[in-house]
Design a protein around this motif. Structure first.
Motif, PDB file in Angstrom:
ATOM      1  N   HIS A  12       0.821  -1.214   0.000  1.00  0.00           N
ATOM      2  CA  HIS A  12       0.000   0.000   0.000  1.00  0.00           C
ATOM      3  C   HIS A  12       0.854   1.263   0.000  1.00  0.00           C
ATOM      4  CE1 HIS A  12      -3.438  -2.536   1.895  1.00  0.00           C
ATOM      5  NE2 HIS A  12      -3.518  -2.534   0.577  1.00  0.00           N
ATOM      6  N   PHE A  13       1.885   1.292   0.829  1.00  0.00           N
ATOM      7  CA  PHE A  13       2.768   2.459   0.860  1.00  0.00           C
ATOM      8  C   PHE A  13       3.459   2.654  -0.486  1.00  0.00           C
ATOM      9  CE2 PHE A  13       2.493   2.497   5.524  1.00  0.00           C
ATOM     10  CZ  PHE A  13       2.494   3.869   5.751  1.00  0.00           C
ATOM     11  N   VAL A  16       1.037   4.235  -2.994  1.00  0.00           N
ATOM     12  CA  VAL A  16       0.795   5.660  -2.776  1.00  0.00           C
ATOM     13  C   VAL A  16       1.824   6.475  -3.554  1.00  0.00           C
ATOM     14  CG1 VAL A  16       0.935   7.518  -1.071  1.00  0.00           C
ATOM     15  CG2 VAL A  16      -0.377   5.455  -0.557  1.00  0.00           C
ATOM     16  N   TRP A  17       3.078   6.089  -3.460  1.00  0.00           N
ATOM     17  CA  TRP A  17       4.135   6.809  -4.190  1.00  0.00           C
ATOM     18  C   TRP A  17       4.027   6.580  -5.688  1.00  0.00           C
ATOM     19  CZ3 TRP A  17       6.432  10.626  -2.020  1.00  0.00           C
ATOM     20  CH2 TRP A  17       6.593  10.655  -0.636  1.00  0.00           C
ATOM     21  N   LEU A  58      -5.213   6.708  -5.693  1.00  0.00           N
ATOM     22  CA  LEU A  58      -4.309   7.346  -4.743  1.00  0.00           C
ATOM     23  C   LEU A  58      -4.955   7.455  -3.361  1.00  0.00           C
ATOM     24  CD1 LEU A  58      -1.649   8.796  -4.161  1.00  0.00           C
ATOM     25  CD2 LEU A  58      -2.665  10.897  -5.051  1.00  0.00           C
ATOM     26  N   PHE A  62      -3.834   5.338  -0.025  1.00  0.00           N
ATOM     27  CA  PHE A  62      -3.444   6.151   1.124  1.00  0.00           C
ATOM     28  C   PHE A  62      -4.299   5.777   2.335  1.00  0.00           C
ATOM     29  CE2 PHE A  62      -3.955  10.017   3.726  1.00  0.00           C
ATOM     30  CZ  PHE A  62      -2.637  10.226   4.078  1.00  0.00           C
ATOM     31  N   TRP A  63      -5.606   5.634   2.112  1.00  0.00           N
ATOM     32  CA  TRP A  63      -6.495   5.245   3.206  1.00  0.00           C
ATOM     33  C   TRP A  63      -6.169   3.832   3.688  1.00  0.00           C
ATOM     34  CZ3 TRP A  63      -9.462   8.055   6.225  1.00  0.00           C
ATOM     35  CH2 TRP A  63     -10.342   7.392   7.095  1.00  0.00           C
ATOM     36  N   CYS A  65      -3.220   2.570   3.830  1.00  0.00           N
ATOM     37  CA  CYS A  65      -2.054   2.724   4.711  1.00  0.00           C
ATOM     38  C   CYS A  65      -2.502   3.119   6.116  1.00  0.00           C
ATOM     39  CB  CYS A  65      -1.103   3.782   4.160  1.00  0.00           C
ATOM     40  SG  CYS A  65      -0.250   3.310   2.637  1.00  0.00           S
TER      41      CYS A  65
END
Length: 235
Positions: A12-13, A16-17, A58, A62-63, A65
């Motif tokens: 997940h992280f 996001v990137w 995105l 992010f959510w 994470c």
């Protein structure tokens, strides 16, 4: 955290990137002849369902994470249950159906006549990797997420209403752009005559509902999810 949870969190992280990087490269300025694709025209990048999908991905990851961290520290708290409930509803009702719609319809129309959705002139400005990041990799990444995370799908009526409601908002937006601003984001819509115009959107609604049901089944198969039967907020 269990090994699977750690893997899911790292995944997940990373995404996001990945999606933030994709967004950064999506802010391209096209030549004047490609007016409907230019981000500096009315509506900017928000004209495109692809861009809406990019932001949805995105936000979702992010959510996810946040959910991973909250669930790891306080899995049985009200905050932990709420973050998980929203994550699962958001994936089921919005992210997977819209992501599937973007991928499948884009390549289906592209295969029939790419000039109707992604003119060849865009190739000069739009690198192939970015095209695939926006229109291909979406589904594989969501399927990996389903494999790593056990999602609880909401009630079918809640999920479908969410998907159709979101799609209706976008439909009103692009029709406003077309009829009020003469900016047809998808050129093929301009050439569709009345009955076919209505039929196209009716078919897209049915397809979106089908994608919702497919997502429900895939999540169950890949992650062993179950439909919610509780009275949680997002059911």
């Amino acid at each position: 955290m269990a090994a699977t949870s750690v893997t899911a969190t790292i995944f997940h992280f990373g995404l996001v990137w990945y999606y933030f990087y994709t967004y950064y490269h999506y802010t391209i300025t096209f030549e004047p002849s490609l007016r409907q694709f230019r981000p500096d025209t009315y509506g900017g990048l928000w004209k495109f369902l692809t861009f809406w999908g990019l932001i949805l991905q995105l936000v979702y990851f992010f959510w996810s994470c946040i959910t991973d961290m909250v669930s790891a520290s306080a899995p049985h708290s009200s905050a932990g249950r709420a973050t998980v409930a929203f994550r699962d509803w958001f994936l089921a009702a919005i992210v997977f159906p819209i992501g599937s719609l973007v991928v499948i319809t884009f390549w289906a129309i592209y295969g029939m006549n790419r000039e109707l959705i992604f003119p060849a002139a865009l190739d000069e400005f739009f690198p192939a990797w970015l095209n695939h990041a926006l229109h291909t990799f979406v589904l594989p990444l969501l399927l990996i997420d389903m494999l790593l995370v056990k999602h609880k799908y909401p009630s079918r009526i809640s999920g479908i209403l969410g998907a159709v409601g979101f799609a209706l908002c976008y439909l009103v937006w692009i029709l406003y752009l077309g009829f009020a601003k003469d900016i047809w984001v998808y050129p093929f819509l301009k050439v569709l005559e009345g009955p076919y115009f209505i039929l196209f959107f009716a078919v897209m609604t049915v397809v979106l509902i089908i994608f919702y049901i497919i997502g429900e089944k895939l999540s169950s198969v890949l992650g062993g999810s179950e439909k919610k039967v509780s009275t949680a907020k997002f059911d």
